[in-house]
Motif scaffolding. Structure first.
Motif, PDB file in Angstrom:
ATOM      1  N   GLU A 154       0.818  -1.217   0.000  1.00  0.00           N
ATOM      2  CA  GLU A 154       0.000   0.000   0.000  1.00  0.00           C
ATOM      3  C   GLU A 154       0.851   1.267   0.000  1.00  0.00           C
ATOM      4  O   GLU A 154       0.389   2.329  -0.442  1.00  0.00           O
ATOM      5  CB  GLU A 154      -0.953   0.008   1.208  1.00  0.00           C
ATOM      6  CG  GLU A 154      -0.301   0.149   2.564  1.00  0.00           C
ATOM      7  CD  GLU A 154       0.196  -1.174   3.143  1.00  0.00           C
ATOM      8  OE1 GLU A 154       0.617  -1.174   4.316  1.00  0.00           O
ATOM      9  OE2 GLU A 154       0.161  -2.193   2.432  1.00  0.00           O
TER      10      GLU A 154
ATOM     11  N   ARG B 118      -4.403   0.917   6.634  1.00  0.00           N
ATOM     12  CA  ARG B 118      -4.525  -0.481   6.241  1.00  0.00           C
ATOM     13  C   ARG B 118      -5.085  -1.305   7.400  1.00  0.00           C
ATOM     14  O   ARG B 118      -4.689  -1.141   8.547  1.00  0.00           O
ATOM     15  CB  ARG B 118      -3.171  -1.056   5.818  1.00  0.00           C
ATOM     16  CG  ARG B 118      -3.268  -2.555   5.481  1.00  0.00           C
ATOM     17  CD  ARG B 118      -1.974  -3.134   4.975  1.00  0.00           C
ATOM     18  NE  ARG B 118      -2.055  -4.581   4.882  1.00  0.00           N
ATOM     19  CZ  ARG B 118      -1.068  -5.378   4.491  1.00  0.00           C
ATOM     20  NH1 ARG B 118       0.087  -4.842   4.140  1.00  0.00           N
ATOM     21  NH2 ARG B 118      -1.223  -6.689   4.455  1.00  0.00           N
TER      22      ARG B 118
ATOM     23  N   THR C 169     -12.376  -4.256   6.562  1.00  0.00           N
ATOM     24  CA  THR C 169     -12.026  -2.985   5.917  1.00  0.00           C
ATOM     25  C   THR C 169     -13.278  -2.168   5.632  1.00  0.00           C
ATOM     26  O   THR C 169     -13.313  -0.951   5.841  1.00  0.00           O
ATOM     27  CB  THR C 169     -11.249  -3.247   4.615  1.00  0.00           C
ATOM     28  OG1 THR C 169     -10.064  -4.002   4.926  1.00  0.00           O
ATOM     29  CG2 THR C 169     -10.848  -1.944   3.934  1.00  0.00           C
TER      30      THR C 169
END
Length: 397
Positions: free
Chosen positions: A70, A86, A97
């Motif tokens: 990421e 994250r 998420t």
């Protein structure tokens, strides 16, 4: 367990996903994610200036052999100059998420949040990655299937479920996947007999009763009440978040119930209470449940409270979970048809949202107004869930 307010209203404005396949050698991880992101933003009718924060999730880095991707992908994710977070909860990470992204809206801090999850399993070897020795933990030694097979055997032995039930789930989900243009596996001609005659991989799990290894990504744009009402003013539905739940338990402890984990039961109880649901089997119109091996459908039906313990296989056998049944389970084909691990949970959440928004294309459940998205990860340790609906549900502190 009492219900609790999760703050201000939040809604799914749009979703996007890739076409899931075994190998996407034509794109990098960044390119894979952008396909899903671009589709989600188009679906939501938003541009980059509308996105206030980006939440990402994926499975362990060892699955692909790239550490913290990421960071190098921040530009492609549209996160430069914006908060980037994250999330990691093993295989349930896609669902977690989405829940974290929703909480950013419910807090009142952000108006619109982009959630992204992905996996390029083709770039590494998940079986090998899952078989590494972990300190103070019994080694898996045979990947996810080898770990979960004893749990399935225990379920069959304790409930008396006939062996064809697992095959029925596989046939149902592959039939559903055959009309989903995004699905990896499409087997409209699969039969129960073909499944039962197939290769045994991990007794009692056969070849066609297990999920594929997929490359793919999923993205969801969530917004606050004002953002949602702006979408609704155009004549398009949003998926209002009615409730979310996250629960975790250790992988090993005395008297642990591997067939029906406590964390899953607790998460489901909290979810139904927050959503104001007293009879899930009657009040949920469609359920996207994380089923990587076919036998987990009846097991999770019990864990989620859709039926009494020991009755899940009867519910499946009755046809109730078929696309035209009383509780359609995985009308998209589910994890048995597409399994980009990091994104698999978010796909369940996105597909639930698509159902209540009336945007599920060929696998739309007619009249679906309330749906469940579910994911689990690790050794059935991490659970994430949400209920979304066509109608806004007012919250009271």
């Amino acid at each position: 367990m009492s219900a609790h307010s999760t703050g201000l209203p939040a809604a799914v404005l749009g979703t996007g996903q890739t076409h899931h396949v075994a190998r996407r050698t034509d794109v990098s991880m960044a390119g894979l994610c952008r396909e899903a992101i671009d589709a989600a933003m188009t679906d939501a009718g938003v541009g980059w200036d509308d996105i206030d924060a980006v939440i990402v999730g994926k499975a362990p880095d060892l699955f692909e052999g790239v550490m913290m991707p990421e960071l190098m992908m921040a530009d492609a994710l549209g996160a430069v100059g914006k908060p980037l977070l994250r999330v990691h909860t093993a295989g349930s990470v896609g669902g977690s998420t989405a829940v974290v992204a929703a909480s950013h809206i419910q807090s009142g801090r952000y108006r619109r949040v982009l959630a992204v999850a992905w996996e390029k399993q083709s770039e590494s070897n998940a079986m090998w990655a899952l078989s590494l020795p972990v300190p103070f933990t019994a080694p898996v030694g045979a990947g996810a299937g080898g770990y979960f097979a004893p749990h399935v055997r225990s379920y069959i032995r304790t409930t008396g479920a006939p062996e064809h039930v697992g095959a029925m789930v596989a046939v149902k989900d592959r039939l559903n996947g055959s009309i989903n243009p995004h699905a990896h596996l499409k087997q409209p001609d699969l039969t129960v007999d073909k499944v039962l005659q197939g290769q045994m991989l991990w007794d009692p799990i056969r070849f066609d009763e297990t999920c594929p290894s997929s490359d793919g990504a999923c993205a969801i744009v969530l917004g606050d009440a004002e953002a949602a009402e702006a979408v609704e003013s155009t004549g398009r539905n949003v998926a209002w978040v009615h409730a979310t739940a996250l629960r975790t338990e250790p992988g090993t402890y005395a008297f642990r119930n591997y067939r029906n984990p406590q964390a899953g039961r607790d998460a489901a109880a909290a979810l139904w209470a927050e959503a104001g649901i007293t009879n899930p089997a009657e009040e949920i119109d469609a359920a996207e449940i994380y089923v990587p091996f076919s036998w987990f459908e009846p097991m999770w039906l019990e864990n989620l409270g859709f039926c009494e313990e020991g009755e899940g296989w009867r519910m499946t056998e009755s046809g109730a979970t078929a696309r035209d049944g009383s509780l359609p389970v995985n009308p998209s084909g589910g994890v048995l048809c597409s399994n980009p691990i990091g994104a698999s949970g978010m796909l369940r959440f996105a597909e639930a949202a698509r159902q209540v928004m009336g945007r599920a294309d060929e696998h739309q459940v007619p009249g679906a107004r309330k749906a469940l998205g579910h994911a689990y990860g690790g050794g059935s340790q991490y659970f994430s869930m949400w209920v979304v609906g066509t109608d806004r549900r007012e919250r009271h502190s």
